[in-house]
Design a protein around this motif. Structure first.
Motif, PDB file in Angstrom:
ATOM      1  N   LEU A   1       0.767  -1.510   0.128  1.00  0.00           N
ATOM      2  CA  LEU A   1      -0.096   0.077  -0.079  1.00  0.00           C
ATOM      3  C   LEU A   1       1.011   1.250  -0.066  1.00  0.00           C
ATOM      4  N   GLY A   2       2.142   1.216   0.674  1.00  0.00           N
ATOM      5  CA  GLY A   2       2.894   2.441   0.582  1.00  0.00           C
ATOM      6  C   GLY A   2       3.257   2.686  -0.588  1.00  0.00           C
ATOM      7  N   VAL A   3       3.767   1.465  -1.384  1.00  0.00           N
ATOM      8  CA  VAL A   3       4.175   1.816  -2.679  1.00  0.00           C
ATOM      9  C   VAL A   3       3.062   2.704  -3.672  1.00  0.00           C
ATOM     10  N   PHE A   4       1.986   2.292  -3.571  1.00  0.00           N
ATOM     11  CA  PHE A   4       0.947   3.140  -3.932  1.00  0.00           C
ATOM     12  C   PHE A   4       0.968   4.541  -3.774  1.00  0.00           C
TER      13      PHE A   4
ATOM     14  N   TYR B   1      10.439   9.613   9.036  1.00  0.00           N
ATOM     15  CA  TYR B   1      10.864   8.095   8.266  1.00  0.00           C
ATOM     16  C   TYR B   1      11.498   7.312   9.547  1.00  0.00           C
ATOM     17  N   ILE B   2      12.852   7.963  10.048  1.00  0.00           N
ATOM     18  CA  ILE B   2      13.466   7.005  10.975  1.00  0.00           C
ATOM     19  C   ILE B   2      12.640   6.591  12.078  1.00  0.00           C
ATOM     20  N   GLY B   3      12.003   7.704  12.648  1.00  0.00           N
ATOM     21  CA  GLY B   3      11.336   7.297  13.852  1.00  0.00           C
ATOM     22  C   GLY B   3      10.212   6.219  13.797  1.00  0.00           C
ATOM     23  N   ILE B   4       9.517   6.409  12.578  1.00  0.00           N
ATOM     24  CA  ILE B   4       8.298   5.363  12.292  1.00  0.00           C
ATOM     25  C   ILE B   4       8.954   3.801  12.099  1.00  0.00           C
TER      26      ILE B   4
ATOM     27  N   LEU C   1       1.155   9.412   5.168  1.00  0.00           N
ATOM     28  CA  LEU C   1       1.649  10.844   5.578  1.00  0.00           C
ATOM     29  C   LEU C   1       2.337  11.710   4.662  1.00  0.00           C
ATOM     30  N   TYR C   2       3.154  11.310   4.190  1.00  0.00           N
ATOM     31  CA  TYR C   2       3.926  11.923   3.130  1.00  0.00           C
ATOM     32  C   TYR C   2       3.101  12.549   1.862  1.00  0.00           C
ATOM     33  N   LEU C   3       2.267  11.604   1.433  1.00  0.00           N
ATOM     34  CA  LEU C   3       1.294  11.755   0.483  1.00  0.00           C
ATOM     35  C   LEU C   3       0.215  12.917   0.998  1.00  0.00           C
ATOM     36  N   LEU C   4      -0.065  12.882   1.984  1.00  0.00           N
ATOM     37  CA  LEU C   4      -1.007  14.029   2.568  1.00  0.00           C
ATOM     38  C   LEU C   4      -0.470  15.446   2.587  1.00  0.00           C
TER      39      LEU C   4
ATOM     40  N   SER D   1       4.164   1.948   4.790  1.00  0.00           N
ATOM     41  CA  SER D   1       3.083   2.258   4.277  1.00  0.00           C
ATOM     42  C   SER D   1       2.419   3.497   5.152  1.00  0.00           C
ATOM     43  N   VAL D   2       2.594   3.438   6.339  1.00  0.00           N
ATOM     44  CA  VAL D   2       2.230   4.598   7.317  1.00  0.00           C
ATOM     45  C   VAL D   2       2.987   5.907   6.787  1.00  0.00           C
TER      46      VAL D   2
END
Length: 478
Positions: free
Chosen positions: A341-344, A376-379, A402-405, A397-398
């Motif tokens: 899902l993250g790739v999408f 990214y590092i934290g997640i 968030l990056y997309l938003l 994916s998470v």
């Protein structure tokens, strides 16, 4: 030819290249898996991440700015511009080589906790040099839309590369990873140089003053992209170092395997973006109507191509891992399943984010990248700490959601670039369908039911995708 048809054609060109690369990669990764095991793959991941970080620092962000610089050059100015581009990359390549060679012992100690691999980083300085030097030639070919030349060079490079990989892995085992990286880097620069010579692009020397002025402008703009690029590579490097220290090389090998699968399998779309899409939106940056048109056409093609690919990957993930690696790497399957899902989300966000670069929104771009590098590092560290390899897939994916938003709203309110209603609706629908498919794959215990449900959805998605492609090609040339 309509833009959509042109985009699809270029995607098909790189799709065929990537298919050949995947076949060759099948042999290469299978050899690595059989001859080196999960620890060997983990070793390769750490070496590759370290070299990418060094290249990211010393290429100074010029791959992006140089494509822009050459894309907007007239045919009359191009010989001078390319001369400047070559001089800049040569200087940066020498600096990268010297850094990697001089600090080889420190790099070995920090990466592996021992200075036993000092020799490896000294040798890899050659790869750093050639990889940075390659930027000028790639940027020229990309900016002038010599996509077939780039594609053919990639095919030849991959074929020649496999003849190096087989004996190096067989005779030198883990040490062969180092020799192989250097050999492939030398092959790539040689193949691209020969391909470039056939184009017969003239080169014209410029005055010291003109060189200083243009190089200053390129490097000033490149600084922002360099900073963002370094952050991206650094974040991946930190995550891999953390996995090695908190876990072991086996777990790192599974993580590298999962990343390799999701990156290589969907590279068709992302290669098209970097080689074809960015030069187009750079030229359209000052025309907001044309820019929005280019963005949405690229997004449309991305959705058509990527959606069924991701569903097929989800359905056949176990077999893909067995085929590309071995049953010892099946632990990476959970990472791939949750990361799909993250790739999408990544595809959509990258298409939008490229417009920030095209419109020279440097400060906004860098601030956003810095914030999301920390995130990214934290997640990912939190994900690994709580659920190992599966947690990393969820984190992937998470993070991209968030990056997309963030990118969606930044583009909408700062650059006036946004998805049209049709693309937005399709994106939301596909997101839920992919999420639904992941839930089925993970939580339905009956394997027959899983395969039937996912198989039906995947086949319908593939039929829809093919119909869309046929409709695009059926449009008459204008």
């Amino acid at each position: 030819m309509s833009n959509s048809k042109s985009i699809l054609k270029n995607t098909a060109i790189f799709g065929s290249v990537k298919f050949i690369s995947l076949v060759i990669g099948l042999v290469r990764t299978k050899l690595a898996a059989v001859l080196l095991g999960t620890q060997g793959v983990g070793f390769f991941g750490l070496i590759a991440a370290t070299i990418e970080l060094i290249i990211g620092i010393f290429n100074a962000g010029i791959p992006t700015s140089m494509v822009k610089y050459l894309s907007v050059s007239t045919d009359e100015d191009l010989p001078k511009k390319f001369y400047i581009a070559r001089k800049i990359t040569l200087g940066l390549a020498i600096l990268g080589l010297l850094f990697c060679f001089i600090f080889a012992e420190k790099l070995s100690d920090f990466t592996f906790g021992t200075n036993d691999f000092r020799w490896a980083f000294q040798l890899l300085s050659i790869a750093v040099f050639t990889r940075i030097l390659l930027i000028a030639f790639n940027s020229y070919l990309q900016s002038r839309i010599y996509l077939k030349t780039l594609a053919n060079a990639a095919i030849v490079g991959n074929i020649l590369g496999i003849f190096c990989t087989i004996p190096l892995y067989y005779f030198f085992r883990i040490d062969g990873v180092v020799y192989n990286i250097v050999a492939i880097a030398l092959i790539d620069i040689l193949v691209i140089y020969i391909a470039f010579r056939k184009i017969k692009q003239p080169v014209k020397k410029v005055s010291h003053q003109e060189f200083s002025q243009d190089s200053k402008n390129i490097l000033t703009e490149s600084f922002y992209y360099s900073f963002a690029g370094i952050l991206a590579v650094l974040s991946a490097y930190i995550v891999q170092i953390y996995i090695r220290k908190s876990g072991d090389l086996d777990e790192l090998g599974l993580f590298v395997t999962g990343n390799t699968i999701i990156n290589q399998y969907v590279a068709i779309v992302f290669m098209s973006m970097s080689y074809d899409y960015f030069p187009r939106i750079s030229k359209a940056a000052k025309d907001i109507v044309q820019l929005n048109k280019e963005v949405n056409q690229q997004l449309k093609i991305g959705l058509i191509v990527l959606f069924p690919i991701l569903l097929w990957l989800l359905l056949l993930c176990d077999w893909v891992v067995r085929l590309l690696f071995s049953k010892d790497f099946l632990g990476s399957v959970s990472y791939v399943e949750f990361a799909i899902l993250g790739v999408f989300f990544k595809m959509i966000s990258w298409i939008l984010a490229y417009t920030l670069i095209a419109k020279s929104q440097k400060k906004i771009f860098v601030i956003n990248e810095f914030i999301f590098t920390v995130l990214y590092i934290g997640i990912h560290l939190y994900g690994f700490q709580n659920n190992q390899i599966t947690g990393l897939g969820i984190a992937y994916s998470v993070y991209f959601f968030l990056y997309l938003l963030a990118i969606f709203f930044i583009c909408k309110y700062k650059t006036k670039v946004e998805m049209n209603s049709q693309n937005f609706k399709i994106s939301v629908l596909f997101s839920f369908l992919i999420l639904f498919s992941i839930i089925i794959k993970i939580f339905v215990t009956n394997p027959i039911a899983v395969n039937v449900l996912l198989g039906i959805l995947t086949i319908f998605a593939s039929i829809w995708s093919l119909r869309q492609i046929v409709n695009i090609y059926a449009i008459k040339n204008h």
